[in-house]
Scaffold this motif. Structure first.
Motif, PDB file in Angstrom:
ATOM      1  N   ILE A  77     -16.385 -54.989   8.390  1.00 29.67           N
ATOM      2  CA  ILE A  77     -16.206 -53.780   7.582  1.00 29.67           C
ATOM      3  C   ILE A  77     -14.709 -53.564   7.352  1.00 29.67           C
ATOM      4  CG2 ILE A  77     -16.578 -51.290   7.462  1.00 29.67           C
ATOM      5  CD1 ILE A  77     -19.158 -51.756   9.090  1.00 29.67           C
ATOM      6  N   VAL A  78     -14.249 -53.868   6.141  1.00 28.06           N
ATOM      7  CA  VAL A  78     -12.823 -53.800   5.807  1.00 28.06           C
ATOM      8  C   VAL A  78     -12.421 -52.474   5.187  1.00 28.06           C
ATOM      9  CG1 VAL A  78     -12.547 -56.304   5.582  1.00 28.06           C
ATOM     10  CG2 VAL A  78     -13.122 -54.935   3.553  1.00 28.06           C
ATOM     11  N   CYS A  79     -13.394 -51.658   4.804  1.00 30.44           N
ATOM     12  CA  CYS A  79     -13.096 -50.362   4.200  1.00 30.44           C
ATOM     13  C   CYS A  79     -13.815 -49.277   4.996  1.00 30.44           C
ATOM     14  CB  CYS A  79     -13.519 -50.356   2.741  1.00 30.44           C
ATOM     15  SG  CYS A  79     -13.139 -48.810   1.903  1.00 30.44           S
ATOM     16  N   ARG A  80     -13.026 -48.375   5.615  1.00 25.30           N
ATOM     17  CA  ARG A  80     -13.557 -47.312   6.472  1.00 25.30           C
ATOM     18  C   ARG A  80     -12.918 -45.982   6.052  1.00 25.30           C
ATOM     19  NH1 ARG A  80     -12.533 -50.837  12.022  1.00 25.30           N
ATOM     20  NH2 ARG A  80     -13.767 -52.618  11.347  1.00 25.30           N
ATOM     21  N   PRO A  81     -13.402 -45.381   4.972  1.00 21.19           N
ATOM     22  CA  PRO A  81     -12.762 -44.164   4.450  1.00 21.19           C
ATOM     23  C   PRO A  81     -12.664 -43.002   5.443  1.00 21.19           C
ATOM     24  CG  PRO A  81     -14.216 -45.087   2.827  1.00 21.19           C
ATOM     25  CD  PRO A  81     -14.450 -45.856   4.083  1.00 21.19           C
ATOM     26  N   LEU A  82     -13.724 -42.748   6.197  1.00 22.50           N
ATOM     27  CA  LEU A  82     -13.716 -41.665   7.181  1.00 22.50           C
ATOM     28  C   LEU A  82     -14.151 -42.272   8.507  1.00 22.50           C
ATOM     29  CD1 LEU A  82     -13.255 -38.647   7.618  1.00 22.50           C
ATOM     30  CD2 LEU A  82     -15.604 -38.242   6.889  1.00 22.50           C
ATOM     31  N   ALA A  83     -13.208 -42.467   9.432  1.00 23.65           N
ATOM     32  CA  ALA A  83     -13.492 -43.181  10.677  1.00 23.65           C
ATOM     33  C   ALA A  83     -13.240 -42.290  11.886  1.00 23.65           C
ATOM     34  CB  ALA A  83     -12.624 -44.433  10.764  1.00 23.65           C
ATOM     35  N   VAL A  84     -14.144 -42.385  12.870  1.00 26.38           N
ATOM     36  CA  VAL A  84     -14.036 -41.579  14.074  1.00 26.38           C
ATOM     37  C   VAL A  84     -14.296 -42.463  15.288  1.00 26.38           C
ATOM     38  CG1 VAL A  84     -15.050 -39.674  15.375  1.00 26.38           C
ATOM     39  CG2 VAL A  84     -14.814 -39.484  12.904  1.00 26.38           C
ATOM     40  N   ASN A  85     -13.443 -42.350  16.293  1.00 21.43           N
ATOM     41  CA  ASN A  85     -13.664 -43.006  17.575  1.00 21.43           C
ATOM     42  C   ASN A  85     -13.438 -41.960  18.651  1.00 21.43           C
ATOM     43  OD1 ASN A  85     -14.068 -44.885  19.602  1.00 21.43           O
ATOM     44  ND2 ASN A  85     -11.917 -45.437  19.667  1.00 21.43           N
ATOM     45  N   VAL A  86     -14.499 -41.600  19.359  1.00 21.31           N
ATOM     46  CA  VAL A  86     -14.419 -40.588  20.400  1.00 21.31           C
ATOM     47  C   VAL A  86     -14.821 -41.240  21.719  1.00 21.31           C
ATOM     48  CG1 VAL A  86     -15.188 -38.313  21.142  1.00 21.31           C
ATOM     49  CG2 VAL A  86     -15.103 -38.844  18.710  1.00 21.31           C
ATOM     50  N   THR A  87     -14.038 -40.997  22.766  1.00 24.04           N
ATOM     51  CA  THR A  87     -14.386 -41.548  24.073  1.00 24.04           C
ATOM     52  C   THR A  87     -14.883 -40.435  24.983  1.00 24.04           C
ATOM     53  OG1 THR A  87     -12.110 -41.295  24.830  1.00 24.04           O
ATOM     54  CG2 THR A  87     -12.719 -43.433  23.927  1.00 24.04           C
ATOM     55  N   GLY A  88     -15.764 -40.797  25.902  1.00 26.88           N
ATOM     56  CA  GLY A  88     -16.252 -39.842  26.892  1.00 26.88           C
ATOM     57  C   GLY A  88     -16.907 -38.625  26.281  1.00 26.88           C
ATOM     58  N   THR A  89     -16.500 -37.450  26.756  1.00 26.68           N
ATOM     59  CA  THR A  89     -17.132 -36.205  26.326  1.00 26.68           C
ATOM     60  C   THR A  89     -16.367 -35.513  25.207  1.00 26.68           C
ATOM     61  OG1 THR A  89     -15.951 -35.022  28.056  1.00 26.68           O
ATOM     62  CG2 THR A  89     -18.184 -35.806  28.580  1.00 26.68           C
ATOM     63  N   GLY A  90     -15.452 -36.192  24.584  1.00 23.77           N
ATOM     64  CA  GLY A  90     -14.764 -35.612  23.434  1.00 23.77           C
ATOM     65  C   GLY A  90     -15.740 -35.464  22.278  1.00 23.77           C
ATOM     66  N   SER A  91     -15.376 -34.618  21.300  1.00 27.57           N
ATOM     67  CA  SER A  91     -16.272 -34.417  20.156  1.00 27.57           C
ATOM     68  C   SER A  91     -15.473 -34.232  18.872  1.00 27.57           C
ATOM     69  CB  SER A  91     -17.178 -33.207  20.382  1.00 27.57           C
ATOM     70  OG  SER A  91     -16.411 -32.020  20.451  1.00 27.57           O
ATOM     71  N   VAL A  92     -16.140 -34.549  17.771  1.00 23.75           N
ATOM     72  CA  VAL A  92     -15.541 -34.406  16.441  1.00 23.75           C
ATOM     73  C   VAL A  92     -16.583 -33.809  15.501  1.00 23.75           C
ATOM     74  CG1 VAL A  92     -14.688 -35.673  14.421  1.00 23.75           C
ATOM     75  CG2 VAL A  92     -13.872 -36.276  16.688  1.00 23.75           C
ATOM     76  N   ALA A  93     -16.127 -32.928  14.629  1.00 16.90           N
ATOM     77  CA  ALA A  93     -16.975 -32.369  13.579  1.00 16.90           C
ATOM     78  C   ALA A  93     -16.484 -32.894  12.229  1.00 16.90           C
ATOM     79  CB  ALA A  93     -16.928 -30.845  13.602  1.00 16.90           C
ATOM     80  N   LEU A  94     -17.395 -33.455  11.440  1.00 14.13           N
ATOM     81  CA  LEU A  94     -17.104 -33.898  10.072  1.00 14.13           C
ATOM     82  C   LEU A  94     -17.914 -33.005   9.142  1.00 14.13           C
ATOM     83  CD1 LEU A  94     -17.499 -37.764  10.600  1.00 14.13           C
ATOM     84  CD2 LEU A  94     -15.401 -36.400  10.719  1.00 14.13           C
ATOM     85  N   SER A  95     -17.236 -32.182   8.358  1.00 15.97           N
ATOM     86  CA  SER A  95     -17.947 -31.221   7.517  1.00 15.97           C
ATOM     87  C   SER A  95     -17.294 -31.088   6.151  1.00 15.97           C
ATOM     88  CB  SER A  95     -17.954 -29.840   8.182  1.00 15.97           C
ATOM     89  OG  SER A  95     -18.531 -29.900   9.459  1.00 15.97           O
ATOM     90  N   TYR A  96     -18.121 -30.937   5.132  1.00 19.70           N
ATOM     91  CA  TYR A  96     -17.696 -30.664   3.757  1.00 19.70           C
ATOM     92  C   TYR A  96     -16.711 -31.698   3.211  1.00 19.70           C
ATOM     93  CZ  TYR A  96     -19.949 -26.256   4.785  1.00 19.70           C
ATOM     94  OH  TYR A  96     -20.863 -25.306   5.148  1.00 19.70           O
ATOM     95  N   ASN A  97     -16.896 -32.956   3.582  1.00 21.82           N
ATOM     96  CA  ASN A  97     -16.068 -34.045   3.060  1.00 21.82           C
ATOM     97  C   ASN A  97     -16.825 -34.768   1.956  1.00 21.82           C
ATOM     98  OD1 ASN A  97     -13.777 -34.062   5.074  1.00 21.82           O
ATOM     99  ND2 ASN A  97     -15.531 -34.234   6.444  1.00 21.82           N
ATOM    100  N   THR A  98     -16.095 -35.313   1.007  1.00 23.37           N
ATOM    101  CA  THR A  98     -16.674 -36.142  -0.041  1.00 23.37           C
ATOM    102  C   THR A  98     -15.992 -37.499   0.011  1.00 23.37           C
ATOM    103  OG1 THR A  98     -17.092 -34.236  -1.461  1.00 23.37           O
ATOM    104  CG2 THR A  98     -17.022 -36.386  -2.532  1.00 23.37           C
ATOM    105  N   VAL A  99     -16.819 -38.542   0.140  1.00 26.27           N
ATOM    106  CA  VAL A  99     -16.304 -39.912   0.198  1.00 26.27           C
ATOM    107  C   VAL A  99     -17.016 -40.723  -0.874  1.00 26.27           C
ATOM    108  CG1 VAL A  99     -16.065 -41.995   1.593  1.00 26.27           C
ATOM    109  CG2 VAL A  99     -15.881 -39.744   2.681  1.00 26.27           C
ATOM    110  N   ASN A 100     -16.251 -41.397  -1.721  1.00 19.31           N
ATOM    111  CA  ASN A 100     -16.805 -42.251  -2.766  1.00 19.31           C
ATOM    112  C   ASN A 100     -16.132 -43.618  -2.684  1.00 19.31           C
ATOM    113  OD1 ASN A 100     -18.265 -43.113  -5.009  1.00 19.31           O
ATOM    114  ND2 ASN A 100     -16.674 -42.444  -6.414  1.00 19.31           N
ATOM    115  N   GLY A 116     -17.929 -43.914  18.607  1.00 19.16           N
ATOM    116  CA  GLY A 116     -18.445 -43.426  19.876  1.00 19.16           C
ATOM    117  C   GLY A 116     -18.311 -41.925  20.021  1.00 19.16           C
ATOM    118  N   GLY A 117     -18.776 -41.403  21.167  1.00 20.70           N
ATOM    119  CA  GLY A 117     -18.629 -39.991  21.481  1.00 20.70           C
ATOM    120  C   GLY A 117     -19.711 -39.112  20.884  1.00 20.70           C
TER     121      GLY A 117
END
Length: 176
Positions: A77-100, A116-117
């Protein structure tokens, strides 16, 4: 609006090893280009790397207009417009994004690349308009080991060979 030459990874916005509660919002990320034909030239729009016990969020961003010169079809995978890497108990919210994404048939891509995560994916539009073809694959959302809660997202993937809505342990044609 960035171009990279050679087999280099390109990050438009990259938050690495963030501490506390970090947010990336209200950005227009576009014209991300690589002139390399190598699978080592990976393109990122927004990338968040969040360690255990910390939080991150990416919201209200628009990410589009990627170009990669790869000519030999590859599953990397050479194109990763919105990328997240979370370790352990960390967290991320992805909201109201537009990716084309609209790339050639040789480039594998994932509109949302989640490694992860704990990740909350809500009210996003992930569209893949890339040409289909052998070997290379295209995904609206690619999930490795993450725990994801997904609600109210719009996934669009052009019809064709190796085009999938998602990935988790195997290619997924639907989110059902």
């Amino acid at each position: 609006n960035v171009t990279v030459t050679g087999a280099s990874t390109l990050y438009s916005i990259f938050l690495e090893n963030v501490k506390g509660n970090n947010q990336v919002y209200n950005n227009r990320v576009y014209s991300i280009k690589s002139t390399s034909t190598s699978t080592s030239a990976i393109l990122y729009g927004i990338r968040l790397d969040v360690p255990a016990t910390f939080q991150g969020a990416a919201y209200n961003n628009i990410i589009y207009d990627f170009s990669h010169a790869i000519v030999t079809p590859s599953a990397t995978i050479v194109c990763r417009p919105l990328a997240v890497n979370v370790t352990g108990t960390g967290s991320v919210a992805l909201s109201y994004n537009t990716v084309n994404v609209n790339l050639n048939a040789s480039a594998s891509t994932a509109a949302a690349y989640i490694w992860g995560g704990i990740v909350f994916v809500t009210n996003n539009i992930f569209a893949i308009n890339s040409a289909s073809g052998p070997t290379a694959k295209r995904y609206c959302i690619y999930r490795n080991t993450a725990t994801i809660t997904s609600n109210y997202n719009d996934f669009y993937i052009a019809a064709g060979l190796n085009n999938f809505v998602g990935y988790y342990t195997a290619d997924q044609a639907t989110v059902a």
